[in-house]
Write an enzyme that holds these catalytic residues in place. Structure first.
Site, PDB file in Angstrom:
ATOM      1  N   GLU A  80       1.592  -5.321  -3.922  1.00 40.21           N
ATOM      2  CA  GLU A  80       2.263  -6.557  -3.517  1.00 40.21           C
ATOM      3  C   GLU A  80       1.797  -7.003  -2.143  1.00 40.21           C
ATOM      4  OE1 GLU A  80       5.572  -8.965  -1.626  1.00 40.21           O
ATOM      5  OE2 GLU A  80       4.580  -7.130  -0.965  1.00 40.21           O
TER       6      GLU A  80
ATOM      7  N   ASP B 244       3.819  -0.167  -2.754  1.00 42.20           N
ATOM      8  CA  ASP B 244       2.788  -0.087  -1.723  1.00 42.20           C
ATOM      9  C   ASP B 244       3.320  -0.498  -0.365  1.00 42.20           C
ATOM     10  OD1 ASP B 244       2.888  -2.824  -2.688  1.00 42.20           O
ATOM     11  OD2 ASP B 244       1.046  -3.195  -1.569  1.00 42.20           O
TER      12      ASP B 244
END
Length: 417
Positions: free
Chosen positions: A180, A85
């Site tokens: 994350e 991400d």
């Protein structure tokens, strides 16, 4: 060892960067955005094409894969981890990565918005990259080197190891995580399934950097309750929760204890979101310090501000709720010095000087360390994170690929028959 190897890391990174994988801190799903799986599915496909047969994407968005051991030695299983991400701080839609060949040491003006200039005056590390090939975005989005550089490096290292069976190593587990950037990266990781003894996140900055210490972190939420009344007849009745919340933020120190006034090992209290109405308002904070014991004093300081401001507004009341987020990985890694030492040796073999650094933030590795997987953080070359000035050197990424391969070798060499 790498003199004749045709690196794939830059081509992989350019391809991955174009895929929108932004996570969403306001989402209640896991992963927070389904589009993160678009990249994860591609990674599984490419891993299988390398010959890594067990590569899989689970329902939570995690990619697991194994490079099988090719040695008779009893080598601990190690894991390399990166997150797919990108930050929600800047758009990740329509990323157009650009390669600036043989960087000349001057300003880099981004073509889609010429007001976005990556200058060595603000980014001095660029001066060390003169002659390198630098990748940037085009000026309207972030680049996503955090952490697609790490993803591409792990993928290229896996490609190298699968093509060079003469390089002896133990079993290597690959883990790619979602979310994350919003602090949920390992919430649903299956440690037992992962089956590794030690790990390394590939999520650091400048070439050679090795981080075995990070902030300890808590989240805090202040909820302010006011008194609603019709504004036409509100005199001596209405108490605005919005104004009380604003006064709490305004009462924070102006010259200390904030991200913009601290550096090195100094901690902070940082309001990151505020919302509300006259009747109820909420302020979300992140609280950070390298010393876990100092978090409590920061939280007491914040509580005192809350109580003092609330007392100045009769009829208002407020509560403070603290949530533990992650802790300093050093507390775990100090008991496993070989994990960091082997990484330093691998960095040296890649021709770099190891730079021991502390992270003014956290990584998946900090939480993984407390889940039983001691996990320091290794450089990727990603710089100027979370914004339009983000950049990465192709040569730095190649050095990271080498470091991963050498690290697998070091573990095999240090292990017993």
């Amino acid at each position: 060892m790498f003199t004749k190897y045709a690196y794939t890391v830059d081509e992989r990174f350019m391809r991955y960067a174009k895929i929108d994988t932004q996570s969403d801190p306001l989402s209640t799903t896991f992963p927070s955005t389904e589009k993160q799986k678009d990249l994860s599915r591609l990674l599984v496909k490419e891993l299988k094409e390398m010959g890594i047969e067990d590569a899989e994407l689970d329902e939570h968005g995690y990619v697991y894969a194994t490079i099988p051991s090719n040695t008779s030695k009893n080598v601990p299983v190690i894991c390399f981890c990166s997150h797919v991400d990108t930050s929600s701080d800047s758009s990740g839609t329509g990323v157009k990565p650009i390669v600036h060949r043989s960087y000349d040491g001057g300003d880099i003006v981004l073509p889609d918005d010429e007001t976005i200039i990556i200058s060595p005056k603000e980014h001095p590390y660029l001066l060390e990259k003169k002659g390198d090939d630098i990748i940037t975005a085009s000026g309207t989005t972030l680049l996503g080197a955090d952490d697609k550089a790490g993803v591409a490096e792990i993928m290229d290292a896996a490609n190298y190891l699968m093509q060079h069976p003469e390089i002896k190593h133990g079993a290597i587990r690959i883990l790619f995580t979602p979310d994350e950037e919003i602090g949920r990266g390992v919430d649903k990781v299956n440690i037992q399934k992962l089956g590794a003894s030690f790990g390394y996140t590939m999520d650091g900055g400048e070439a050679g950097s090795l981080e075995d210490e990070n902030f300890s972190a808590d989240g805090a939420k202040i909820t302010v309750y006011g008194v609603s009344a019709h504004p036409g007849s509100a005199k001596d009745k209405l108490v605005s929760a919005i104004k009380v919340a604003s006064a709490i933020v305004d009462a924070l120190p102006k010259d200390s204890m904030s991200p913009e006034t601290t550096e090195d090992r100094e901690g902070f209290i940082h309001p990151v979101r505020m919302q509300g109405t006259v009747e109820k308002a909420e302020i979300d904070f992140i609280i950070r310090d390298f010393e876990t014991s100092s978090l409590e004093s920061h939280e007491s300081f914040l509580r005192n501000i809350m109580d003092k401001v609330t007392a100045q507004h009769p009829g208002a009341r407020a509560t403070l709720k603290v949530t533990s987020q992650y802790r300093n990985m050093k507390e775990v890694l100090v008991n496993h010095p070989e994990v960091t030492a082997y990484a330093a040796e691998a960095i040296k073999r890649a021709g770099l000087q190891p730079l021991k650094m502390s992270i003014r933030g956290g990584t998946d590795g900090s939480r993984l360390s407390f889940m039983g997987l001691p996990c320091p953080n290794i450089f990727t070359g990603e710089m100027a994170l979370h914004g339009k000035h983000e950049y990465v050197s192709i040569q730095d990424m190649q050095k990271a690929v080498q470091t991963i391969v050498y690290l697998a070798q070091v573990w095999e060499e240090k292990s017993q028959q």
